[in-house]
Design an enzyme around this catalytic site. Structure first.
Site, mmCIF file in Angstrom:
data_model
loop_
_atom_site.group_PDB
_atom_site.id
_atom_site.type_symbol
_atom_site.label_atom_id
_atom_site.label_comp_id
_atom_site.label_asym_id
_atom_site.label_seq_id
_atom_site.Cartn_x
_atom_site.Cartn_y
_atom_site.Cartn_z
ATOM 1 C CB THR A 3 -39.195 41.329 -149.018
ATOM 2 O OG1 THR A 3 -38.435 41.194 -150.224
ATOM 3 C CG2 THR A 3 -38.836 40.211 -148.051
ATOM 4 C CD GLU A 4 -40.210 43.824 -144.025
ATOM 5 O OE1 GLU A 4 -41.125 43.245 -143.407
ATOM 6 O OE2 GLU A 4 -39.050 43.881 -143.583
ATOM 7 C CB SER A 5 -46.297 45.004 -147.145
ATOM 8 O OG SER A 5 -45.931 45.863 -148.226
#
Length: 190
Positions: free
Chosen positions: A45-47
């Site tokens: 989700t983040e990267s």
């Protein structure tokens, strides 16, 4: 902090899907007792597994960095030493600090994954002040990715449904209702 890579348990003991940086994820999962699939979900989700990813946080006038998109101040506080954005590009450092921070949120919110994930992203002070999930789009993405990476071997397999039209949060495990809440409000944090 963790055992050498060759001393880790088999990858399938922690997660059903092998992803980049799996040995580091498995070591952090074992070391901090956090589901490997939840770590994978945050990273996705983040990267999207890009260790050089950065995101400028205008409200804080700084950038989050690396696989788990940590702020240097957060990572430094969690690890007890000064870490820079450049340090956070190192996958081992980032995953170790990110998992330790995630574990702190899971402990604070008594393993309530949606609240812990919300606090991981928006900060526990904001979650505490509202008493609810403050970033439902983010939480939904993490939970969706979590389900994708989770196997039957992991005990924290959940389904999260944010029934925003009904104003309900329902969490089920294996079809059994685990938690239901009518939040005071579900806010979006940008």
């Amino acid at each position: 902090m963790f055992a050498e890579v060759n001393q880790y348990k088999r990858l399938s003991d922690f997660s059903g899907v092998v992803t980049p940086y799996q040995n580091i994820i498995d070591g952090a999962a074992e070391g901090y007792q956090v589901a490997g699939s939840l770590i994978q979900a945050i990273i996705k989700t983040e990267s999207n597994f890009d260790p050089t990813a950065t995101r400028y946080e205008a409200k804080l006038n700084t950038s989050s960095a690396g696989l788990m998109q940590l702020l240097p101040s957060t990572a430094s506080s969690v690890m007890g030493k000064t870490l820079t954005v450049q340090d956070l590009f190192d996958p081992y450092t980032n995953i170790t600090a990110g998992t330790k921070y995630l574990k702190q949120q899971l402990d604070k919110y008594k393993n309530d994954i949606p609240l812990a994930v919300s606090a991981y992203n928006a900060g526990h002070a904001l979650v505490d002040s509202h008493g609810a999930i403050v970033n439902s789009d983010y939480v939904n993405k993490v939970v969706s990715n979590y389900q994708m990476y989770t196997t039957d071997k992991e005990p924290m397999n959940i389904n999260l449904i944010l029934g925003l039209t009904l104003g309900l949060v329902l969490i089920t495990v294996g079809g059994d209702l685990l938690f239901t809440q009518k939040p005071k409000r579900v806010l979006t944090y940008a």
